[in-house]
Scaffold this motif. Structure first.
Motif, PDB file in Angstrom:
ATOM      1  N   ALA A 147       0.832  -1.207   0.000  1.00 56.97           N
ATOM      2  CA  ALA A 147       0.000   0.000   0.000  1.00 56.97           C
ATOM      3  C   ALA A 147       0.863   1.253   0.000  1.00 56.97           C
ATOM      4  CB  ALA A 147      -0.929  -0.012   1.213  1.00 56.97           C
ATOM      5  N   LEU A 148       1.926   1.246   0.798  1.00 61.05           N
ATOM      6  CA  LEU A 148       2.828   2.396   0.843  1.00 61.05           C
ATOM      7  C   LEU A 148       3.586   2.576  -0.470  1.00 61.05           C
ATOM      8  CD1 LEU A 148       4.285   1.995   4.446  1.00 61.05           C
ATOM      9  CD2 LEU A 148       2.749   3.799   3.641  1.00 61.05           C
ATOM     10  N   ASP A 149       3.974   1.457  -1.054  1.00 57.69           N
ATOM     11  CA  ASP A 149       4.768   1.507  -2.290  1.00 57.69           C
ATOM     12  C   ASP A 149       3.915   1.731  -3.539  1.00 57.69           C
ATOM     13  OD1 ASP A 149       6.967   1.020  -0.730  1.00 57.69           O
ATOM     14  OD2 ASP A 149       7.026  -1.140  -1.158  1.00 57.69           O
ATOM     15  N   GLY A 150       2.603   1.499  -3.418  1.00 57.07           N
ATOM     16  CA  GLY A 150       1.728   1.623  -4.585  1.00 57.07           C
ATOM     17  C   GLY A 150       1.840   0.468  -5.549  1.00 57.07           C
ATOM     18  N   GLY A 151       2.363  -0.646  -5.110  1.00 56.63           N
ATOM     19  CA  GLY A 151       2.487  -1.791  -5.994  1.00 56.63           C
ATOM     20  C   GLY A 151       3.296  -2.905  -5.345  1.00 56.63           C
ATOM     21  N   PRO A 152       3.503  -3.993  -6.078  1.00 55.95           N
ATOM     22  CA  PRO A 152       3.114  -4.160  -7.478  1.00 55.95           C
ATOM     23  C   PRO A 152       1.611  -4.401  -7.623  1.00 55.95           C
ATOM     24  CG  PRO A 152       4.085  -6.182  -6.647  1.00 55.95           C
ATOM     25  CD  PRO A 152       4.243  -5.178  -5.559  1.00 55.95           C
ATOM     26  N   LYS A 153       1.097  -4.063  -8.797  1.00 59.30           N
ATOM     27  CA  LYS A 153      -0.300  -4.297  -9.112  1.00 59.30           C
ATOM     28  C   LYS A 153      -0.451  -5.652  -9.806  1.00 59.30           C
ATOM     29  CE  LYS A 153      -1.145   0.668  -9.466  1.00 59.30           C
ATOM     30  NZ  LYS A 153      -1.506   1.798 -10.344  1.00 59.30           N
ATOM     31  N   PRO A 154      -1.650  -6.249  -9.728  1.00 55.99           N
ATOM     32  CA  PRO A 154      -1.817  -7.593 -10.286  1.00 55.99           C
ATOM     33  C   PRO A 154      -1.396  -7.734 -11.747  1.00 55.99           C
ATOM     34  CG  PRO A 154      -3.670  -7.059  -8.895  1.00 55.99           C
ATOM     35  CD  PRO A 154      -2.854  -5.807  -8.987  1.00 55.99           C
ATOM     36  N   ALA A 155      -1.688  -6.729 -12.567  1.00 63.03           N
ATOM     37  CA  ALA A 155      -1.338  -6.835 -13.990  1.00 63.03           C
ATOM     38  C   ALA A 155       0.165  -6.760 -14.219  1.00 63.03           C
ATOM     39  CB  ALA A 155      -2.045  -5.744 -14.790  1.00 63.03           C
ATOM     40  N   GLU A 156       0.921  -6.335 -13.191  1.00 64.49           N
ATOM     41  CA  GLU A 156       2.375  -6.355 -13.284  1.00 64.49           C
ATOM     42  C   GLU A 156       2.939  -7.713 -12.877  1.00 64.49           C
ATOM     43  OE1 GLU A 156       3.059  -1.636 -12.157  1.00 64.49           O
ATOM     44  OE2 GLU A 156       3.128  -3.165 -10.584  1.00 64.49           O
ATOM     45  N   ILE A 157       2.135  -8.486 -12.167  1.00 65.21           N
ATOM     46  CA  ILE A 157       2.542  -9.817 -11.716  1.00 65.21           C
ATOM     47  C   ILE A 157       2.038 -10.889 -12.673  1.00 65.21           C
ATOM     48  CG2 ILE A 157       2.311 -11.504  -9.846  1.00 65.21           C
ATOM     49  CD1 ILE A 157       4.037  -9.125  -9.115  1.00 65.21           C
ATOM     50  N   VAL A 158       0.755 -10.791 -13.028  1.00 65.00           N
ATOM     51  CA  VAL A 158       0.145 -11.760 -13.950  1.00 65.00           C
ATOM     52  C   VAL A 158       0.456 -11.309 -15.369  1.00 65.00           C
ATOM     53  CG1 VAL A 158      -1.975 -12.901 -14.662  1.00 65.00           C
ATOM     54  CG2 VAL A 158      -1.662 -12.240 -12.267  1.00 65.00           C
ATOM     55  N   THR A 159       1.405 -11.962 -15.992  1.00 66.57           N
ATOM     56  CA  THR A 159       1.895 -11.614 -17.325  1.00 66.57           C
ATOM     57  C   THR A 159       1.819 -12.841 -18.224  1.00 66.57           C
ATOM     58  OG1 THR A 159       4.168 -12.243 -16.790  1.00 66.57           O
ATOM     59  CG2 THR A 159       3.499  -9.962 -16.279  1.00 66.57           C
ATOM     60  N   PRO A 160       1.995 -12.672 -19.532  1.00 68.95           N
ATOM     61  CA  PRO A 160       2.039 -13.859 -20.392  1.00 68.95           C
ATOM     62  C   PRO A 160       3.053 -14.893 -19.936  1.00 68.95           C
ATOM     63  CG  PRO A 160       1.796 -11.895 -21.727  1.00 68.95           C
ATOM     64  CD  PRO A 160       1.996 -11.419 -20.319  1.00 68.95           C
ATOM     65  N   ALA A 161       4.199 -14.442 -19.435  1.00 64.94           N
ATOM     66  CA  ALA A 161       5.224 -15.386 -18.982  1.00 64.94           C
ATOM     67  C   ALA A 161       4.774 -16.137 -17.733  1.00 64.94           C
ATOM     68  CB  ALA A 161       6.526 -14.640 -18.704  1.00 64.94           C
ATOM     69  N   SER A 162       4.147 -15.451 -16.771  1.00 64.63           N
ATOM     70  CA  SER A 162       3.704 -16.144 -15.554  1.00 64.63           C
ATOM     71  C   SER A 162       2.527 -17.066 -15.843  1.00 64.63           C
ATOM     72  CB  SER A 162       3.354 -15.142 -14.453  1.00 64.63           C
ATOM     73  OG  SER A 162       2.187 -14.405 -14.751  1.00 64.63           O
ATOM     74  N   VAL A 163       1.688 -16.701 -16.803  1.00 65.14           N
ATOM     75  CA  VAL A 163       0.603 -17.593 -17.209  1.00 65.14           C
ATOM     76  C   VAL A 163       1.176 -18.861 -17.834  1.00 65.14           C
ATOM     77  CG1 VAL A 163      -1.333 -17.886 -18.812  1.00 65.14           C
ATOM     78  CG2 VAL A 163      -1.127 -15.782 -17.473  1.00 65.14           C
ATOM     79  N   ARG A 164       2.208 -18.721 -18.632  1.00 63.72           N
ATOM     80  CA  ARG A 164       2.839 -19.901 -19.235  1.00 63.72           C
ATOM     81  C   ARG A 164       3.454 -20.786 -18.151  1.00 63.72           C
ATOM     82  NH1 ARG A 164       5.721 -17.258 -22.303  1.00 63.72           N
ATOM     83  NH2 ARG A 164       4.168 -17.036 -23.947  1.00 63.72           N
ATOM     84  N   ASN A 165       4.075 -20.172 -17.159  1.00 64.26           N
ATOM     85  CA  ASN A 165       4.588 -20.958 -16.033  1.00 64.26           C
ATOM     86  C   ASN A 165       3.454 -21.690 -15.309  1.00 64.26           C
ATOM     87  OD1 ASN A 165       7.231 -20.134 -16.499  1.00 64.26           O
ATOM     88  ND2 ASN A 165       7.246 -18.602 -14.858  1.00 64.26           N
ATOM     89  N   ALA A 166       2.322 -21.009 -15.153  1.00 66.86           N
ATOM     90  CA  ALA A 166       1.173 -21.630 -14.477  1.00 66.86           C
ATOM     91  C   ALA A 166       0.646 -22.814 -15.273  1.00 66.86           C
ATOM     92  CB  ALA A 166       0.075 -20.591 -14.262  1.00 66.86           C
ATOM     93  N   LEU A 167       0.651 -22.705 -16.587  1.00 69.86           N
ATOM     94  CA  LEU A 167       0.248 -23.839 -17.422  1.00 69.86           C
ATOM     95  C   LEU A 167       1.183 -25.023 -17.201  1.00 69.86           C
ATOM     96  CD1 LEU A 167      -0.674 -22.061 -20.779  1.00 69.86           C
ATOM     97  CD2 LEU A 167      -2.249 -23.260 -19.261  1.00 69.86           C
ATOM     98  N   ARG A 168       2.470 -24.742 -17.117  1.00 69.74           N
ATOM     99  CA  ARG A 168       3.445 -25.809 -16.857  1.00 69.74           C
ATOM    100  C   ARG A 168       3.134 -26.521 -15.537  1.00 69.74           C
ATOM    101  NH1 ARG A 168       7.246 -27.224 -20.939  1.00 69.74           N
ATOM    102  NH2 ARG A 168       8.217 -25.343 -21.795  1.00 69.74           N
ATOM    103  N   VAL A 169       2.872 -25.730 -14.507  1.00 65.41           N
ATOM    104  CA  VAL A 169       2.580 -26.310 -13.202  1.00 65.41           C
ATOM    105  C   VAL A 169       1.291 -27.112 -13.247  1.00 65.41           C
ATOM    106  CG1 VAL A 169       1.910 -25.732 -10.827  1.00 65.41           C
ATOM    107  CG2 VAL A 169       3.913 -24.650 -11.874  1.00 65.41           C
TER     108      VAL A 169
END
Length: 511
Positions: free
Chosen positions: A183-205
């Motif tokens: 809250a103090l830092d203003g982030g990270p926001k979800p769209a900065e965490i959930v990316t095409p690369a992290s979705v691909r990792n999630a598919l692998r898992v």
């Protein structure tokens, strides 16, 4: 858990304010909880936006709550972190462990086959769910928790902590403290965490844990909120090169409490490390590479989480089928299937609705053989039944009593992540929209080939064209309110069953 999160927030010098959104009672909602997942996602998004908060901790549990919260948080665009309820512990019954809900299905199948008396079934029912928590196996709830952690939206190591474990409360406190800093830092926001690369990792898992087929729908909906479409060809490529590493029910032997003690998601990620995008970052600010390069607190138990050199299976647990019966795709959990049925051709035995299935499946005069293929129509997203977990069609009672344990079953419905069998799901386009599934008739030949990733209706085109003229478009079942909104705007299973006006896709890309 809420009190533990509050303690963490207060300890970090911030003010916690608890607020509710609608929840989804998995077994109580009519017609299904999936119908209301999008309503919950909308409530999450709007409440985050509407209230004066700088960051949010989302507490979810069973199947649809976790994806609904992730979908809403991504769209709301404020710093957010996820906490899950965690799986329940196992019970005991006559010398064996029991865990909802895979063992429930096993005992119920044996009861239908006349192998278990009614008195014992009543005993089993009282011993399946002996603590708080979500299903004790790798069902949809645990699968989505692992996906949320893989995406980076949860603290490392938190997805599989049992519900009644002290570490679950510690995780809540740590998450509260972290979100205060976010809250103090203003982030990270979800769209900065959930990316095409992290979705691909999630598919692998997902593939490596042989997770729930429902996760394919939910991950597609989550990805849709950042404008990403799940490419089925890439999904199959990932599946063919990603081994199953986790030996858990419903496709293996262990339970989620074993998985947690064996190393949890950490063990899976380390096994997949050469295949993952290590640049992805989580809510704690570290990259996946930084996380996996830290020393392990405890060794990974290879009896539960295998190495890539000795996997449960050399191929991923799920694949997507195409073909004349499912030109838009269908999902098969091959890890849960009977090997001999993965290449199979048989005669269709068709049920036109859930009501038709209930009325005839146990009819002793039903014309059905063990090598037939059971087909359920009109159970997709646009149907009156709202895409229930009905794809796990029961074996006809007369065949079950004769010892038949599995058959190829096909539908536009879903199935529970705790289920097993040679079951083709999420057939797209669905029958209610006039897809090829609606054209199947009793006696038609159908061919399943997992090797070729195809499901085909072996009927000539002229006959199919004739049948098409007999199909009437499905009428809206509801005249008002949210259910009318759902019917008019829900997308296909391939697009995650989200609403067309909630995704980040350009409108001309929606299918």
């Amino acid at each position: 858990m809420i009190k533990a999160v509050e303690r963490g927030v207060l300890a970090a010098g911030a003010l916690p304010v608890v607020f509710p959104v609608i929840s989804l009672g998995e077994v109580f909602l009519s017609p299904t909880s999936l119908v209301y997942r999008n309503l919950m996602a909308m409530a999450v998004e709007e409440m985050i936006r509407a209230q004066p908060m700088d960051a949010v901790v989302m507490l979810g549990g069973c199947d649809k709550t976790v994806p609904a919260m992730l979908m809403g948080a991504i769209s709301a665009g404020r710093p957010a972190a996820m906490v899950v309820a965690g799986p329940m512990m196992t019970g005991r019954h006559r010398g064996e462990r029991l865990g909802a809900c895979t063992d429930c299905r096993r005992f119920w199948s044996n009861f239908r086959a006349g192998k278990v008396p009614e008195q014992e079934i009543r005993q089993v029912e009282g011993r399946l769910a002996v603590t708080a928590g979500t299903c004790a196996v790798m069902g949809t709830a645990s699968t989505m928790a692992l996906i949320a952690e893989t995406l980076g939206m949860m603290l490392p190591g938190s997805a599989a902590i049992p519900a009644v474990h002290a570490d679950r409360l510690r995780n809540c406190e740590e998450t509260g403290a972290l979100v205060a800093r976010m809250a103090l830092d203003g982030g990270p926001k979800p769209a900065e965490i959930v990316t095409p690369a992290s979705v691909r990792n999630a598919l692998r898992v997902l593939l490596a844990v042989s997770g729930s087929t429902n996760a394919v729908i939910h991950l597609a909906a989550i990805a849709g909120r950042i404008g990403l479409k799940i490419d089925y060809d890439e999904f199959n490529r990932l599946s063919d090169e990603t081994p199953v590493l986790v030996d858990l029910k419903p496709v293996g032997n262990g339970y989620m409490e074993d998985f947690h003690a064996a190393g949890g998601l950490e063990g899976v990620l380390r096994g997949l490390m050469p295949q993952l995008d290590l640049t992805c970052r989580d809510i704690a600010g570290q990259s996946l590479e930084e996380r996996l390069n830290k020393p392990l607190a405890d060794p990974i138990d290879p009896a539960v989480i295998r190495s890539t050199e000795q996997p449960v299976s050399a191929e991923g647990g799920l694949i997507v089928l195409n073909g004349s019966l499912a030109p838009g795709g269908a999902v098969l959990k091959r890890a849960a299937a009977t090997a001999e049925l993965l290449e199979h051709e048989g005669r269709a035995v068709v049920f036109t609705s859930l009501e038709d299935l209930a009325a005839r499946i146990d009819d002793p005069d039903l014309d059905v053989r063990a090598d037939d293929i059971l087909v359920l129509q009109n159970a997709g997203p646009r149907s009156a039944s709202g895409m229930p977990e009905a794809g796990y069609l029961p074996i006809p009672q007369k065949l079950a009593r004769a010892g038949v344990k599995d058959m190829v079953r096909i539908s536009d419905a879903r199935m529970s992540g705790t289920a097993y069998g040679t079951i083709v799901l999420h057939v797209t386009p669905e029958a209610a929209l006039g897809g090829p599934l609606a054209l199947v008739r009793n006696g038609d030949r159908i061919r399943l080939s997992a090797r070729n990733k195809r499901i085909d209706l072996l009927v000539d085109e002229a006959e199919l064209a004739r049948r098409t003229t007999e199909i009437r478009p499905a009428e809206a079942m509801y005249a008002r309110g949210y259910q009318r909104l759902y019917h008019d705007h829900v997308l296909s299973a391939a697009a995650g069953c989200d609403f067309d006006f909630l995704t980040a896709f350009p409108s001309d890309e929606l299918k």
